[in-house]
Design a protein around this motif. Structure first.
Motif, PDB file in Angstrom:
ATOM      1  N   SER A 109       0.860  -1.181   0.000  1.00  0.00           N
ATOM      2  CA  SER A 109       0.000   0.000   0.000  1.00  0.00           C
ATOM      3  C   SER A 109       0.902   1.239   0.000  1.00  0.00           C
ATOM      4  O   SER A 109       1.739   1.398   0.904  1.00  0.00           O
ATOM      5  N   PRO A 110       0.808   2.111  -1.002  1.00  0.00           N
ATOM      6  CA  PRO A 110      -0.096   2.009  -2.148  1.00  0.00           C
ATOM      7  C   PRO A 110       0.344   0.898  -3.104  1.00  0.00           C
ATOM      8  O   PRO A 110       1.515   0.563  -3.174  1.00  0.00           O
ATOM      9  N   GLY A 111      -0.614   0.382  -3.825  1.00  0.00           N
ATOM     10  CA  GLY A 111      -0.337  -0.790  -4.639  1.00  0.00           C
ATOM     11  C   GLY A 111       0.290  -0.518  -5.983  1.00  0.00           C
ATOM     12  O   GLY A 111       0.807  -1.415  -6.623  1.00  0.00           O
TER      13      GLY A 111
END
Length: 463
Positions: free
Chosen positions: A432-434
């Motif tokens: 995260s973030p991906g």
């Protein structure tokens, strides 16, 4: 259990105006949930596939590589030094008309370029030497002696110890071998529907369980003189009449007499467990190259191989750590959407669904994403998206990846339109973030392109 280190794939860059850059270190366990690499010719896809395999090997993770285009045997060219002499045998015939450079000058330029690019990524000669000393690369070429030949029908004609330890897995491998034979005969290969398949499988298993050979000559004998009276509830003659058995035997005999078929019955057995076991302390990289086969032969051979991989995977104890990695470069045509059903599709779908529970990761790559079964790929945890040739390609990938998330779909589509060569948009569901941009590092292997059979023989002799 030993902890598997992170895989250093290259430089990662955050999205957004700031775009902070840092090494992209992929935890090896993230590959247990499988990966997909997509990119057009020239996008750097093969380079990323090779780097991924090299990093897995450096982390002591065995790698099985399926090679359709002929590029992956370049892993044999991970020269342990930056000396021009390593390139010289490969460039003696490469000078073009009007090029005044001698082979030694050309080799020196290639060696200097390799040193400059690898040094920029923090890889020196000691790293190259260590990679060579700790890795064993093996190239298997079914139907050819350019690499090691493969006995494609070994599950049928050679008794495996798995019959004593895991008969269900042995039975699955046997079914794949019988299906291959029936496909070569142009007959129904379905294990549940084909009477010919059931009859041959019953005859073969009876022999193998008794420790006897179940080669094709033995099966011809059983077809002529059935060793049992009934198949299920029916008499053998009612299940498959004598005239039909005689026709099947004649077709099998013609196949057996074919000189080209003999090359499919010689060489190493299809034994993934043995292939992926350490060799003198070295981590194995096994490349099964089918680049020299036609499309139908490729599907038949790889169907048997993938069924064997699936059977071996299911025999492993459960694990959340990466124990082995299968890399399939150019999966186009082998994992198509419904209703197409080549012999590779069933085991591939099963591996994508089940292998993660046993610590086996699968990475598939393609330059043509239009004809892929995205339902089978939907559970992949890692996606690396490179440049794509058409709007339709981009839309197909975005649709398969973004699903019902409209905002994510728009973001992915916008980024893919702007990607430069050798850059990938990475989506890792474990992070995260991906989303992140990736510039893969330079491969330690010299990526010279597809090898001819003569070149492959030379590379194997030099490795």
């Amino acid at each position: 259990m030993r902890s598997v280190p992170n895989l250093r794939l290259g430089h990662g860059q955050d999205l957004g105006p700031a775009g902070a850059s840092s090494p992209l270190l992929l935890p090896a366990r993230h590959l247990v949930t499988h990966g997909v690499i997509v990119g057009m010719t020239g996008s750097g896809k093969t380079g990323l596939v090779t780097v991924l395999a090299e990093e897995a090997l450096r982390a002591k993770v065995p790698v099985l590589m399926i090679d359709v285009k002929g590029d992956l045997p370049d892993l044999l060219l991970a020269f342990p030094s930056f000396l021009p002499d390593t390139f010289l045998p490969w460039v003696e015939d490469d000078t073009e008309e009007g090029d005044d450079r001698t082979p030694l000058e050309l080799a020196s330029e290639l060696a200097a370029e390799r040193q400059r690019k690898l040094t920029a990524w923090g890889i020196d000669e000691q790293d190259l030497i260590a990679f060579g000393e700790k890795t064993s690369v093996r190239v298997i070429t079914p139907g050819s002696t350019a690499g090691q030949p493969l006995h494609v029908l070994s599950s049928l004609e050679r008794r495996s110890a798995r019959w004593d330890t895991d008969p269900e897995a042995a039975r699955a491998a046997l079914a794949a071998g019988v299906s291959l034979v029936l496909r070569l005969l142009g007959r129904d290969p379905d294990p549940a529907r084909s009477r010919e398949h059931v009859l041959l499988a019953v005859f073969a298993e009876r022999r193998l369980q008794a420790g006897k050979p179940a080669d094709i000559p033995s099966l011809l004998e059983d077809l002529a003189h059935p060793p049992i009276d009934r198949i299920g509830a029916l008499a053998v003659d009612s299940y498959l009449p004598r005239s039909e058995r005689r026709a099947l035997a004649a077709a099998l005999n013609s196949l057996l007499a074919s000189p080209s078929f003999e090359s499919w019955r010689t060489g190493a057995p299809v034994d993934v467990e043995s292939w992926l076991s350490p060799v003198n302390g070295k981590t194995p990289a096994v490349i099964v190259s089918v680049a020299h086969l036609d499309d139908e032969e490729r599907a038949l051979v790889l169907g048997v191989l993938l069924e064997e991989l699936l059977a071996w995977t299911r025999s492993l104890p459960g694990s959340q750590k990466l124990k082995a990695l299968c890399v399939f470069d150019e999966v186009y045509g082998f994992l198509p959407p419904h209703p197409a059903n080549p012999p590779t599709k069933r085991p591939l779908v099963a591996l994508m669904k089940q292998a993660r529970a046993f610590g086996v990761g699968v990475v598939v790559a393609t330059q043509n994403p239009m004809d892929l079964d995205y339902r089978a790929l939907g559970n992949a945890g890692l996606w690396c998206l490179g440049r794509l040739q058409t709007d339709a390609d981009r839309a197909r990938v975005v649709e398969g990846l973004g699903g019902s998330d409209a905002a994510l779909t728009r973001e992915i589509g916008a980024i893919l339109q702007k990607l430069s060569p050798r850059w990938f948009l990475v989506r890792d569901v474990h992070e995260s973030p991906g989303l992140k941009l990736l510039q893969p590092r330079h491969a330690m292997s010299w990526l010279r392109g597809p090898m001819t059979r003569m070149e492959l023989r030379r590379a194997r002799g030099a490795s």
